[in-house]
Write a protein that holds these residues in place. Structure first.
Motif, mmCIF file in Angstrom:
data_model
loop_
_atom_site.group_PDB
_atom_site.id
_atom_site.type_symbol
_atom_site.label_atom_id
_atom_site.label_comp_id
_atom_site.label_asym_id
_atom_site.label_seq_id
_atom_site.Cartn_x
_atom_site.Cartn_y
_atom_site.Cartn_z
ATOM 1 N N ARG A 309 -2.412 6.909 -1.533
ATOM 2 C CA ARG A 309 -1.713 5.910 -1.262
ATOM 3 C C ARG A 309 -1.334 5.756 0.225
ATOM 4 O O ARG A 309 -1.564 4.597 1.003
ATOM 5 C CB ARG A 309 -0.808 5.325 -2.068
ATOM 6 C CG ARG A 309 -1.075 4.917 -3.582
ATOM 7 C CD ARG A 309 -0.297 4.140 -4.240
ATOM 8 N NE ARG A 309 0.908 4.871 -5.055
ATOM 9 C CZ ARG A 309 1.858 4.414 -5.695
ATOM 10 N NH1 ARG A 309 1.384 3.418 -6.631
ATOM 11 N NH2 ARG A 309 2.862 5.220 -6.278
ATOM 12 N N ARG A 312 -4.116 5.591 2.639
ATOM 13 C CA ARG A 312 -4.741 4.226 2.780
ATOM 14 C C ARG A 312 -3.759 3.454 3.629
ATOM 15 O O ARG A 312 -4.246 2.444 4.498
ATOM 16 C CB ARG A 312 -4.913 3.742 1.572
ATOM 17 C CG ARG A 312 -5.320 2.281 1.375
ATOM 18 C CD ARG A 312 -5.349 1.795 0.093
ATOM 19 N NE ARG A 312 -6.839 1.922 -0.520
ATOM 20 C CZ ARG A 312 -7.103 1.773 -1.727
ATOM 21 N NH1 ARG A 312 -6.411 1.041 -2.425
ATOM 22 N NH2 ARG A 312 -8.302 2.312 -2.215
ATOM 23 N N GLU A 313 -2.313 3.528 3.316
ATOM 24 C CA GLU A 313 -1.694 2.659 4.033
ATOM 25 C C GLU A 313 -1.454 2.845 5.500
ATOM 26 O O GLU A 313 -1.458 1.885 6.591
ATOM 27 C CB GLU A 313 -0.268 2.629 3.447
ATOM 28 C CG GLU A 313 -0.072 2.092 2.162
ATOM 29 C CD GLU A 313 1.352 2.420 1.498
ATOM 30 O OE1 GLU A 313 2.003 3.111 2.058
ATOM 31 O OE2 GLU A 313 1.546 2.124 0.271
ATOM 32 N N ALA A 317 -2.709 0.369 8.682
ATOM 33 C CA ALA A 317 -1.597 0.149 9.482
ATOM 34 C C ALA A 317 -2.496 0.316 11.005
ATOM 35 O O ALA A 317 -2.041 -0.311 11.885
ATOM 36 C CB ALA A 317 -0.520 0.977 9.593
#
Length: 320
Positions: A309, A312-313, A317
């Motif tokens: 997670r 992916r973030e 970004a």
């Protein structure tokens, strides 16, 4: 996990077809692959929860070397739909034969065990059920729904068979919205005839790619074993194939033969080579690569999900 192609499966002794030549050398395990026998209090407590709910775990069925570490932390991978598989992979220690009927109470039993163990992340896998019209897809979905109802904050990872010739099965599982969809390629395509006879390498790749097409929010994952006789360049090509299917996470671990009747270990890959695979995998674009001698599909799955997670973030970004 492999597919039995359009034939009736007759009862037979445990893996007689997996025997290799008696004169074949059995390699001695190096120090880096050795683990201690499980004796901790946490291990015993997890075992009692599994027994009291009459559940099957792949940790036990596959003889995972990490069972002591994982069960001590109350981590377990539940294996649904029984303990008899309709397929006979040359590397796998799960029994082969004709399975019994599905247990309608199993989804709730799994959900109850997840709640008792207080799991924040759970991994659900299964035997292959080629005898079922949907390959067990609806049963997978029922387990996911039961866990969601009982433990709504728990994230769910599934490790599925390939649902070969089971039209519509994948869609049923994806609609239940697991957080991670894992399907292992297990080995390079040149070894499929001996290691995964009956399986289809490109079908498995397409299965993973189709998950992303159906629901891009689901993380996809696949794993292989090394030391089966593959070449390094074959592993690198397999990495490229997984990335072409938009797979997010890859695991690479050392193959350990369950018995002398199974496919023999051809080589023990060194820790430095595993580290090299991890580095190469990250350069190829995987969000995460777990690569070490003792890496298994669900080893550290909860921690790895948090890393997925976060990766992916971070990637989103960078694109913003």
């Amino acid at each position: 996990m492999v597919t039995v192609l359009d034939r009736t499966i007759a009862p037979r002794p445990r893996h007689p077809e997996k025997a290799h030549r008696p004169d074949q050398e059995v390699l001695r395990k190096p120090d880096w692959i050795r683990v201690r026998a499980p004796v901790s209090k946490g291990y015993a407590e997890t075992r009692e929860i599994v027994r009291s709910n009459k559940l099957v775990t792949v940790c036990e069925e596959a003889g995972c070397p990490n069972i002591g570490e994982c069960w001590d932390k109350k981590h377990a991978t539940f294996m649904i739909m029984g303990e008899i598989c309709t397929r006979a992979c040359a590397f796998c220690n799960v029994r082969t034969g004709i399975p019994g009927a599905l247990d309608a109470n199993e989804p709730q039993s799994v959900a109850d065990a997840v709640a008792q163990m207080g799991l924040t992340h759970v991994v659900i896998t299964s035997v292959d059920r080629d005898d079922l019209a949907d390959g067990g897809a609806e049963h997978f979905a029922a387990v996911i729904r039961a866990i969601r109802k009982t433990s709504p904050a728990t994230t769910i990872e599934i490790l599925t068979p390939d649902f070969l010739r089971k039209d519509g099965a994948l869609e049923v599982v994806v609609e239940a919205k697991p957080d991670v969809f894992n399907h292992n390629l297990e080995t390079v395509p040149s070894l499929y005839l001996t290691v995964r006879p009956g399986a289809r390498y490109f079908h498995s790749l397409r299965l993973l790619q189709r998950v992303k097409e159906l629901d891009p929010s689901i993380f996809t994952k696949s794993g292989i074993m090394v030391g089966l006789g593959e070449e390094r360049n074959e592993v690198l090509q397999l990495m490229d194939d997984l990335r072409s299917a938009n797979v997010d996470f890859m695991t690479i671990g050392q193959y350990l033969a369950p018995t002398r009747k199974h496919h023999p270990v051809k080589r023990f890959v060194t820790p430095d080579e595993f580290e090299s695979f991890k580095t190469v995998g990250r350069t190829k674009g995987f969000l995460l690569v777990a690569s070490s001698p003792l890496t298994r599909s669900s080893h550290h799955a909860g921690d790895d999900f948090a890393k997925l997670r976060a990766a992916r973030e971070a990637a989103l970004a960078r694109k913003a």
